[in-house]
Design an enzyme around this catalytic site. Structure first.
Site, PDB file in Angstrom:
ATOM      1  CE  LYS A  38      -3.713  -2.539   2.011  1.00  0.00           C
ATOM      2  NZ  LYS A  38      -4.326  -2.948   3.502  1.00  0.00           N
ATOM      3  CD  GLN A  82      -3.473  -4.375   6.383  1.00  0.00           C
ATOM      4  OE1 GLN A  82      -3.702  -3.405   5.832  1.00  0.00           O
ATOM      5  NE2 GLN A  82      -3.503  -5.527   5.801  1.00  0.00           N
ATOM      6  CG  ASP A 105     -10.408  -0.893   4.605  1.00  0.00           C
ATOM      7  OD1 ASP A 105     -10.171  -1.463   3.611  1.00  0.00           O
ATOM      8  OD2 ASP A 105      -9.689  -0.977   5.884  1.00  0.00           O
TER       9      ASP A 105
HETATM   10  N1  GUN Z   1      -6.586  -7.165   5.479  1.00  0.00           N
HETATM   11  C1  GUN Z   1      -6.755  -7.760   4.258  1.00  0.00           C
HETATM   12  N2  GUN Z   1      -7.217  -7.189   3.306  1.00  0.00           N
HETATM   13  C2  GUN Z   1      -7.790  -6.022   4.092  1.00  0.00           C
HETATM   14  C3  GUN Z   1      -8.590  -4.851   3.543  1.00  0.00           C
HETATM   15  O1  GUN Z   1      -9.018  -4.814   2.409  1.00  0.00           O
HETATM   16  N3  GUN Z   1      -8.365  -3.980   4.494  1.00  0.00           N
HETATM   17  C4  GUN Z   1      -7.771  -3.877   5.632  1.00  0.00           C
HETATM   18  N4  GUN Z   1      -8.143  -2.895   6.646  1.00  0.00           N
HETATM   19  N5  GUN Z   1      -7.444  -5.020   6.077  1.00  0.00           N
HETATM   20  C5  GUN Z   1      -7.088  -5.989   5.468  1.00  0.00           C
END
Ligand code: GUN
Length: 269
Positions: A38, A82, A105
């Site tokens: 990211k 996360q 998200d």
């Molecule tokens: N962990 C795995 N996929 C995601 C996601 O799309 N968002 C977040 N915040 N954590 C994750």
């Protein structure tokens, strides 16, 4: 993803530096990799990224306090916690603390509610990436039978809603669906998002179907990542199919970048 660069540039020229903060609690190795990807994507587009790392024993009130601080910071446009959080946290309570305007998200009930009602707003990254993939290959959605395997809040439920909004006939299957293969074989568009390596095999796919594999599964004793779809057998039957790794994963990151830019743009209007 490079198509997003002009949007980032135009914000920066207007004096708005789009910014994403990722909260990473603990040291889950897979999460470290996801977060690194990211950050790299942000760097490619000129989006400011910050990773706020907290040790896994951090008391929940302290984590909530950190989120409050980011919510109140006008230089932060997007906040992502996360997942998974280490054991002991109330994940629902934590993700709901993020200001809906910064919730890239789309986990907050206000944003989930808007999605359900078809109101304008942010759309969750993975489902948004799936729709972009379908549009990208010129796959018409209206009138098609879309079968979604999996009913998670993060993928299954929102992609079902988004396909429905695009006028697909949508069936959602899950672990209690009897004769899963009989349902998946009806799918013109098959979305596998259950988290079970190789669950969907070629005999479960309608010839010519578009198969979207959202699974990212680790199998004991192997370093490889496995999708929910058995690529070898399914690719012989499908009209189009996404690989794992690749396919949905990079699209999810691109859509996270897009949501961050949308959140920054909304702040500036
Ligand atoms: N962990 C795995 N996929 C995601 C996601 O799309 N968002 C977040 N915040 N954590 C994750």
């Amino acid at each position: 993803m490079e198509e997003l660069a002009p949007r980032a540039k135009s914000l920066i020229e207007r004096g708005i530096n789009p910014s994403l903060t990722v909260l990473l609690v603990g040291d889950d190795p897979a999460s470290q990799v996801y977060v690194k990807n990211k950050v790299k994507a942000c760097q490619r587009l000129g989006i400011r990224s910050t990773v706020a790392r907290l040790p896994s024993g951090t008391p929940e009130p302290e984590l909530l306090g950190k989120i409050d601080q980011l919510n109140a910071d006008p230089t932060v446009h997007a906040v992502l916690v996360q997942l998974p959080l280490p054991k002991g946290y109330d994940e629902g309570r934590v993700v709901r603390r993020v200001d809906p305007a910064k919730d890239v998200d789309v986990f907050h009930p206000v944003n989930a509610g808007k999605l359900l009602l078809g109101d304008p707003g942010l759309e969750p990254c993975t489902p948004k990436g799936i729709i972009a993939l379908l549009d990208g290959i010129g796959c018409a959605i209206a009138g098609k039978h879309a079968v979604v395997v999996g009913r998670s809040n993060i993928v299954g439920k929102p992609i079902a809603l988004m396909l429905l909004r695009r006028h697909a006939t949508v069936t959602v299957c899950h672990s209690r669906t009897p004769d899963l293969a009989a349902v998946t074989r009806q799918a013109d568009i098959l979305v596998a998002a259950v988290g079970r390596a190789g669950l969907i095999t070629g005999d479960m796919v309608k010839p010519g179907a578009v198969v979207i594999d959202v699974g990212v599964n680790r199998v004991e004793g192997s370093k490889k990542l496995y999708g929910d779809v058995d690529f070898d057998s399914a690719s012989r039957v499908a009209g189009a199919i996404t690989p794992v790794p690749g396919g949905v994963g990079p699209m999810t990151i691109a859509m996270l970048m897009m949501n961050t830019l949308e959140a920054a743009e909304a702040c500036s209007t």
